[in-house]
Design an enzyme around this catalytic site. Structure first.
Site: not given
Length: 842
Positions: A82-83
């Site tokens: 993800a991030s």
């Protein structure tokens, strides 16, 4: 001997390893136990690694990597970061800068001519200071559900639609995923090759990160060791993996394992990837146009003057975090794929030595569930997690999980009392037994025009924990008293006083009041004109509130009073509700259906008008309310009161301070004692009460009150049955029996005995419908994510026992009540727990 020697050497090695470790063995043991418990409670599937000085001191994998194949996770399993992916994008930008392919302050248009914002630089994208809007809504608005978004398509969407920036370039920091997708396109352009190839060439291969790669939906084949995201729903795991937005790369869709991320972490202490000077720029807080800074660099949050760097990542089923304590050379890596972020806080709390708080679950099994939506009951089990409902369905207990056996009884949402006067008794009765014994878990106060200020209620909750939830409206009469003075209410307000009321209401609304509540039949508000009320209602509407009213008349001017509340709904466009709807004039009895037809017509014309109702044919108020024209010495009006507005033989004076012997006697009985007609007695009592009040200005408590018999049973049944009526009590801690039995009276008398509606409908009117009328979006339904306010009841035995003679008798058939996940009432006794909260407008 060899075994003993090996054990001794192992102990020495372990002691050497732990001698430099700052994480004690007890902390790591606690961490291991906590992760195991989280996994057993279906709250963690993932891998955790803890390292010091580059050496792993703890790692563990628990859960599954692939739902379909049921493959177990390993420490080499590759999770969607993800991030956390952003730090790899930032590193590739830094590498290209050192190769002379770009500069941090290059305008993006230099590399991507189709990018429509000429002032935005690469640095702005790296530091979340570009002002770009998030791409999610843009893609959902302009692409169809079969169209997988890619980096190229996003760039074209920006070029075609050119959405406005959220703020001026470089003016502030606001986390932004769009910028990193654009950065990935910049990297490809500057590198002259697909980003996945550049990533492999420059980072993963040199560092030996064999489990790390870029994958998105535009790629044809999914890697073998790719971990799939999932989510637990009602006792089952279901996929929660990539969606149609995941054809993009940059803000996410880098995959890696904890083993590889430790290699990455260690490489950042060296100059294997970029120079020390370039790396220092990456961990320097971003500076805005005005010279102020924000603790974020190039894809790293910066804490403790740069001593700690971290980043989280949350997307579909993945909740991850990497924390690098530069000063102590400690690394924490958390990768999870079960749509649950709990593990992140648990790991950090354990390692920081904070008090560990694991989620608490409880299973309520073998029940017939009536979920508050109005749908049919069904067999089920319900699992609570802390203060909320987590799962509903066919559930089995976790190891060592507390289980409440429902014995086939009905479980429903906790009842919400939309018109309550119980708050005044919470100081003396914090256990809330008057409400809880009838299944009420939330009361709404501020009714009939009188309210307690928001700040006062907030302060009360801090000082005095209580067992039930409270929400409030702001009372019109309270506003009038503050703006006009308590002794100046018997007139219309002046313009400057209305303006002051507006400001007071606006302040209360901004603090979370549900809206404006009026008691227009009472003297403190009776002399207000329609314009005053409408003006204040508009303030409530502007701030997203609602309007509730004890309307101006429930007898001789009923039609005009109904017209007034409909007009308020028409002009403000906000929901309006009639408090305790009734027809109180004898010769109008039997007209409930005609009145409801008028309300239904207003609804068809766009007015969101509703009502609440209590299940009794007698009310509780002051003696003065029996004089609609406020002419208390008019014998004709008194005669009208005892023939049309109440039955003196069934109307009981429940409180009379000038002569306490009158309490508990009917108006007719008192008249007999006084050797008068009921009309004469009524006028005399009002005069005596007024004289007593004047002579005793500091008298605490109400001076007089009457329970007036003035409604028709068939009207009550019709009002209760209207599809837009919810149930209320209008009750308090003493006085009218509705304070202890309104809801159980509906369930026993009107549902089981008179059968005017199914049990599911009645409970809907006590829960989901009430929540809808009040604007509450997280209570009133038994559904995952809603607060765990619940009542377990026996439909065969539930009934009210309170009456005029014993108004505080507890109800039967309410077996257990939970408020915010805690058991507060069981077997007609409170448990001594006080989990109630103050609910503000949502």
């Amino acid at each position: 001997m060899a075994a003993k020697r090996f054990f001794s050497v192992l102990c020495v090695l372990l002691s050497i390893q732990l001698s430099y470790a700052q994480y004690s063995p007890s902390k790591l043991k606690t961490l291991d136990s906590a992760l195991t418990i989280l996994h057993q409670r279906a709250s963690f599937s993932g891998v955790v690694l803890v390292a010091e000085n580059g050496k792993t001191v703890y790692k563990k994998a628990l859960g599954i990597a692939n739902l379909a194949l049921q493959e177990p996770l390993k420490t080499t399993s590759s999770f969607n970061l993800a991030s956390v992916s952003k730090q790899f994008m930032a590193m590739m930008v830094m590498m290209l800068k050192e190769k002379g392919k770009l500069q941090f302050d290059d305008k993006v248009q230099q590399h991507l001519p189709d990018f429509p914002y000429e002032k935005i630089s690469i640095r702005h994208l790296l530091t979340h200071t570009s002002g770009l809007p998030e791409y999610f809504e843009l893609a959902q608005k302009h692409n169809n559900t079969l169209d997988t978004l890619t980096n190229e398509k996003l760039l074209q969407l920006l070029k075609t639609h050119q959405p406005n920036l959220e703020f001026g370039v470089g003016e502030k920091w606001e986390y932004n995923n769009t910028g990193y997708v654009i950065l990935a396109s910049v990297i490809e352009k500057a590198a002259g090759m697909p980003i996945e190839d550049f990533f492999k060439q420059q980072i993963t291969r040199p560092l030996g990160m064999n489990d790390t790669y870029i994958y998105c939906l535009r790629m044809k084949q999914s890697p073998v060791n790719r971990v799939m995201g999932y989510q637990r729903k009602n006792g089952r795991n279901v996929p929660n993996d990539l969606i149609r937005l995941d054809g993009v790369v940059g803000d996410g869709n880098v995959y890696s394992s904890v083993e590889d991320l430790l290699k990455w972490d260690q490489a950042l202490y060296t100059q294997k990837l970029v120079s020390a000077a370039t790396w220092q720029e990456a961990i320097t807080p971003v500076k805005f146009n005005n010279g102020q800074t924000h603790p974020y660099g190039f894809a790293w949050f910066i804490e403790n003057d740069g001593k700690v760097l971290s980043h989280t990542g949350s997307w579909v089923g993945f909740f991850n975090e990497i924390i690098r304590n530069i000063e102590k050379k400690q690394t924490i890596i958390i990768l999870s794929n079960s749509t649950d972020a709990t593990v992140r806080k648990v790991v950090k709390d354990v390692l920081a030595g904070n008090v560990l708080k694991l989620p608490k679950t409880e299973l309520i099994s073998n029940i017939k569930l009536i979920d508050g939506s109005g749908t049919a009951s069904r067999p089920a089990a319900v699992r609570l997690r802390d203060d909320k409902i987590w799962e509903v369905g066919d559930l089995v207990p976790f190891p060592n999980e507390p289980v409440t056996e429902g014995k086939g009884m009905t479980l429903a949402p906790g009842f919400i009392d939309s018109h309550s006067h119980h708050f005044g008794g919470l100081e003396e009765h914090p256990d809330g037994i008057a409400a809880l014994n009838q299944g009420i878990t939330t009361i709404v106060t501020g009714q009939d025009g009188g309210s307690t200020p928001m700040d006062t209620i907030q302060s009360f909750f801090k000082k005095r924990p209580v067992a039930i939830n409270v929400a409030t409206y702001t009372g019109h009469s309270t506003l009038r008293a503050k703006a006009m003075g308590a002794k100046s209410l018997y007139r219309t307000a002046k313009p400057e006083e209305v303006e002051k009321m507006k400001n007071l209401l606006r302040d209360e609304m901004n603090k979370g009041s549900l809206g404006l509540a009026t008691g227009l039949e009472y003297e403190s508000a009776f002399f207000s004109n329609r314009d005053e009320v409408l003006t204040l209602a508009k303030v409530a509407a502007e701030l997203g509130g609602r309007y509730m009213s004890h309307i101006r008349s429930e007898d001789i001017n009923l039609d005009e009073a109904i017209d007034e509340i409909i007009e308020i709904g028409q002009q403000t466009k906000m929901p309006v509700q009639i408090s305790h709807i009734k027809i109180a004039k004898r010769d109008q009895w039997g007209n409930a259906l005609a009145l409801l037809g008028k309300l239904q017509k207003a609804r068809a014309q766009g007015v969101n008008i509703t009502a609440d109702c209590y299940p009794y044919d007698f009310w509780n108020s002051t003696l003065r309310v029996l004089f609609p024209n406020r002419d208390y010495t008019n014998s004709a009006s008194a005669e009208f009161a005892v023939t049309q507005l109440c039955d003196p033989e069934k109307s009981v004076v429940v409180r009379f301070a000038p002569n306490k012997d009158y309490a508990g006697k009917t108006l007719s009985q008192i008249a007999t004692l006084r050797q008068e007609k009921p009309a004469q007695t009524l006028m005399a009592l009002i005069a005596q009460a007024a004289d007593f009040e004047e002579r005793n200005p500091d008298y605490e408590g109400g001076i007089e009150a009457i329970m007036g018999k003035s409604m028709d049973e068939s009207d009550i049944a019709d009002f209760l049955s209207w599809s837009h009526t919810n149930i209320c009590s209008d009750g308090a801690w003493r006085g009218h029996p509705r304070g202890h039995g309104a809801f159980t009276r509906v369930l026993g008398t009107y549902v089981r005995d008179k059968k005017i509606m199914p049990l599911e409908t009645a409970i809907h009117k006590m829960t989901g419908l009430t929540a809808e009328h009040l604007g509450m979006t997280d209570r009133g339904i038994v559904q995952s994510g809603y607060y765990a306010d619940l009542v377990l009841l026996n439909p065969e035995t539930v009934k009210d026992n309170a009456n005029i003679q014993n108004s505080t008798a507890l109800s039967s058939g309410i077996e257990k009540v939970w408020v915010n996940g805690q058991l507060v009432y069981e077997s007609q006794k409170t448990t001594g727990k006080f989990p109630g909260v103050f609910i503000k407008r949502q």
